[in-house]
Scaffold this motif. Structure first.
Motif, PDB file in Angstrom:
ATOM      1  N   MET A  36       0.799  -1.212   0.040  1.00  0.00           N
ATOM      2  CA  MET A  36      -0.048   0.121  -0.111  1.00  0.00           C
ATOM      3  C   MET A  36       0.957   1.357  -0.049  1.00  0.00           C
ATOM      4  O   MET A  36       2.187   1.113   0.207  1.00  0.00           O
ATOM      5  CB  MET A  36      -1.002   0.019   1.184  1.00  0.00           C
ATOM      6  N   GLY A  37       0.458   2.372  -0.439  1.00  0.00           N
ATOM      7  CA  GLY A  37       1.037   3.639  -0.478  1.00  0.00           C
ATOM      8  C   GLY A  37       0.336   4.873  -0.689  1.00  0.00           C
ATOM      9  O   GLY A  37      -0.725   4.728  -0.731  1.00  0.00           O
ATOM     10  N   TRP A  38       1.038   5.927  -0.551  1.00  0.00           N
ATOM     11  CA  TRP A  38       0.546   7.193  -0.453  1.00  0.00           C
ATOM     12  C   TRP A  38       1.168   7.941  -1.711  1.00  0.00           C
ATOM     13  O   TRP A  38       2.367   8.157  -1.864  1.00  0.00           O
ATOM     14  CB  TRP A  38       0.576   7.967   0.618  1.00  0.00           C
ATOM     15  N   TYR A  39       0.629   8.513  -2.575  1.00  0.00           N
ATOM     16  CA  TYR A  39       1.075   9.334  -3.800  1.00  0.00           C
ATOM     17  C   TYR A  39       0.653  10.688  -3.471  1.00  0.00           C
ATOM     18  O   TYR A  39      -0.540  10.823  -2.966  1.00  0.00           O
ATOM     19  CB  TYR A  39       0.676   8.775  -5.082  1.00  0.00           C
ATOM     20  N   ARG A  40       1.065  11.820  -4.151  1.00  0.00           N
ATOM     21  CA  ARG A  40       0.723  13.152  -4.144  1.00  0.00           C
ATOM     22  C   ARG A  40       0.825  13.688  -5.505  1.00  0.00           C
ATOM     23  O   ARG A  40       1.757  13.225  -6.334  1.00  0.00           O
ATOM     24  CB  ARG A  40       1.008  13.929  -3.090  1.00  0.00           C
ATOM     25  N   GLN A  41       0.235  14.776  -5.778  1.00  0.00           N
ATOM     26  CA  GLN A  41       0.371  15.235  -7.010  1.00  0.00           C
ATOM     27  C   GLN A  41      -0.201  16.835  -6.886  1.00  0.00           C
ATOM     28  O   GLN A  41      -1.269  17.262  -6.518  1.00  0.00           O
ATOM     29  CB  GLN A  41      -0.600  14.949  -8.302  1.00  0.00           C
ATOM     30  N   ALA A  42       0.762  17.776  -6.901  1.00  0.00           N
ATOM     31  CA  ALA A  42       0.763  19.173  -6.861  1.00  0.00           C
ATOM     32  C   ALA A  42       0.464  19.721  -8.136  1.00  0.00           C
ATOM     33  O   ALA A  42       0.833  19.091  -9.330  1.00  0.00           O
ATOM     34  CB  ALA A  42       2.017  19.912  -6.377  1.00  0.00           C
ATOM     35  N   PRO A  43      -0.006  20.947  -8.089  1.00  0.00           N
ATOM     36  CA  PRO A  43      -0.618  21.664  -9.469  1.00  0.00           C
ATOM     37  C   PRO A  43       0.642  21.922 -10.122  1.00  0.00           C
ATOM     38  O   PRO A  43       1.724  22.300  -9.957  1.00  0.00           O
ATOM     39  CB  PRO A  43      -0.615  23.044  -8.825  1.00  0.00           C
TER      40      PRO A  43
END
Length: 121
Positions: A34-41
């Motif tokens: 399992m994991g967490w990803y992120r996307q900034a503008p």
């Protein structure tokens, strides 16, 4: 039928803390990594933290020492504790899980809907 439901995003001040939660529901036979990803503008989606079924963890260099990923296998849940938040942590955060729906199928990736985290300076 399988869903990953996220919660915990919001607006915080720089230096503050926030905890994200993600729980799987529906027909789930087994969840592996399992994991967490992120996307900034204006940026590409990036891996923030990952955790194996056995609890081994890995973090992006930018969050190491500030973020902690954990999981509760009995609840099909993964968490991300975020401390010492910085404005550059502002992004949409996505939960990810490799899971199988039955013992007759193999693992594939599922994603949460994303939750906004905004850090004010």
């Amino acid at each position: 039928q399988v869903q990953l439901v996220e919660s915990g995003g919001g607006l915080v001040q720089a230096g503050g803390s926030l905890t994200l939660s993600c729980a799987g529901s529906g027909s789930i036979f087994s969840i592996n990594d399992m994991g967490w990803y992120r996307q900034a503008p204006g940026k590409q989606r990036e891996l923030v933290a990952a955790i194996t079924r056995g609890g081994s963890t890995n973090y992006a260099d930018s969050v190491k020492g500030r973020f902690t990923i954990s999981r509760d296998n009995a609840k099909n849940a993964v968490y991300l504790q975020m401390n010492s938040l910085k404005p550059e942590d502002t992004a949409v955060y996505y939960c990810n899980a490799a899971l199988r729906e039955s013992p007759r199928t193999w693992y594939r990736d599922y994603w949460g809907q994303g939750t906004q985290v905004t850090v004010n300076s």
